[in-house]
Design a protein around this motif. Sequence first.
Motif, short mmCIF file in Angstrom:
data_model
loop_
_atom_site.label_atom_id
_atom_site.label_comp_id
_atom_site.label_asym_id
_atom_site.label_seq_id
_atom_site.Cartn_x
_atom_site.Cartn_y
_atom_site.Cartn_z
N ALA A 282 -2.02 -4.46 4.27
CA ALA A 282 -3.14 -3.50 4.17
C ALA A 282 -4.23 -3.99 3.21
O ALA A 282 -5.39 -3.68 3.38
CB ALA A 282 -2.61 -2.13 3.71
N CYS B 239 3.63 -5.87 4.13
CA CYS B 239 2.40 -5.06 4.12
C CYS B 239 1.18 -5.99 4.04
O CYS B 239 1.11 -6.88 3.21
CB CYS B 239 2.39 -4.11 2.92
SG CYS B 239 0.85 -3.18 2.76
N CYS C 257 5.06 -0.44 5.73
CA CYS C 257 5.55 0.14 4.47
C CYS C 257 6.47 1.34 4.76
O CYS C 257 7.55 1.46 4.19
CB CYS C 257 4.40 0.59 3.59
SG CYS C 257 3.64 -0.76 2.66
N CYS D 183 0.83 -1.20 0.00
CA CYS D 183 0.00 0.00 0.00
C CYS D 183 0.87 1.26 0.00
O CYS D 183 0.44 2.30 -0.50
CB CYS D 183 -0.94 -0.01 1.20
SG CYS D 183 -0.15 0.44 2.76
N GLY D 184 2.07 1.15 0.57
CA GLY D 184 2.98 2.29 0.59
C GLY D 184 2.71 3.29 1.71
O GLY D 184 3.44 4.27 1.86
N ARG D 185 1.66 3.07 2.51
CA ARG D 185 1.27 4.07 3.50
C ARG D 185 1.21 3.55 4.93
O ARG D 185 1.20 4.33 5.87
CB ARG D 185 -0.12 4.61 3.16
CG ARG D 185 -0.18 5.39 1.88
CD ARG D 185 -1.54 6.04 1.72
NE ARG D 185 -1.58 6.80 0.48
CZ ARG D 185 -1.88 6.30 -0.70
NH1 ARG D 185 -2.16 5.01 -0.80
NH2 ARG D 185 -1.89 7.05 -1.77
N CYS D 186 1.12 2.23 5.08
CA CYS D 186 0.93 1.71 6.44
C CYS D 186 2.26 1.76 7.21
O CYS D 186 3.30 2.10 6.67
CB CYS D 186 0.38 0.28 6.38
SG CYS D 186 1.58 -0.93 5.82
ZN LIG Z 1 1.51 -1.09 3.51
#
Ligand SMILES: [Zn+2]
Length: 368
Positions: free
Chosen positions: A113, A111, A103, A97-100
Amino acid sequence: MTVPRTCRAVVQEGPRQLVLRELPVPEIDDDAALLRIEACGICGSDAEQYAGLLPVTFPVVPGHEPLGTIAKIGDRAARRWGVDVGDRVAVEAPIPCGRCRVCLAGRYTMCRARGTFFAHGYVPLATAPGLWGGYAEYLYLDPCSILHRVRADVPAGVAVMFNPLGAGFRWAVEIPDTGPGDTVLVLGPGQRGLASVIAARAAGADRIIVTGLTRDAPKLALAERFGADHVIDIEREDARRRVKELTDGRGADVVIEVSANAPEPVAEALHYVAPGGRIVLAGVKGFKSVPDFVSDLVVMKEARILGAFGVTSPAYAAAIRLIESGRVPLAEMHTHEFPLEDAERAIRILAGEVPGETSIHSCLVPAR
Ligand SMILES: [Zn+2]
Ligand SMILES: [Zn+2]
């Protein structure tokens, strides 16, 4: 590049059940792309998935090591990835996701998410648009897929080694911080073990030792071609004593455990490691516990035991630079290429189920 309306894909419908099917090639929006697959590497995880040992929902298009050329791409996606139609790219398996929290900490292979194993080769066919795996002529690239450019003149069978070699750089160099002066001991001469030898050599390791079984003789010879200084046949030699002899009694600074299934080498690693040394555990054992694990050896040697799960971008980048340099005769490790219809045979050879056939690195080549 014209994209057909349907394409061939291998679909896993259950444990040990692979079927070649014709699937629709999806439309893409501005943020996604379609990859025309040149080659998809196969590894031990493919064998586990085939056997039904991974928590994956069927039906699914397997294949988590794809290499190909961009066949179609949205404008926003082209800007974001910095690639266009016709460019050759290697695709990482995870679609994070790149945001959790994980990540953001750089551990994006973990990840969760979008659910467990949200990665190329593992997302079920029922999740639109279906073509998530590399055992197919086309692959859907999600906005969160991670791409690396690869030069077009490298043969596909060698270029697709970005995956095992990436593992070599992450497991044998990045995680244990291997550098000049280190003695590196690699347990297991499979494709990951050989990749660890290549990566440790590239990182300037002082001395490299590889262990294997008697039947691994050709792989051990290859390990020497790739830069191992010594190999040990653990069925014919006293491995603990040999490691001591070869390291002037100290043991190895870095021990890389990449053998599959057998938990015993994990316990052995404690005997091989030098005081203050690092042990990297990267071979999975089907959740078996380790017999004869003498924890006092960890205490008294102040050894560090480090887990390694998957590969991350810097290691892939290092692997691709090495592949493009042509410095290592990687083609010698590339033993098999199979068309899509032979996916089952490819996996069974990899798993050692076909008498008289041994593979080291193999891949599927989906293009007709
Ligand atoms: Zn993530
Ligand atoms: Zn793999």
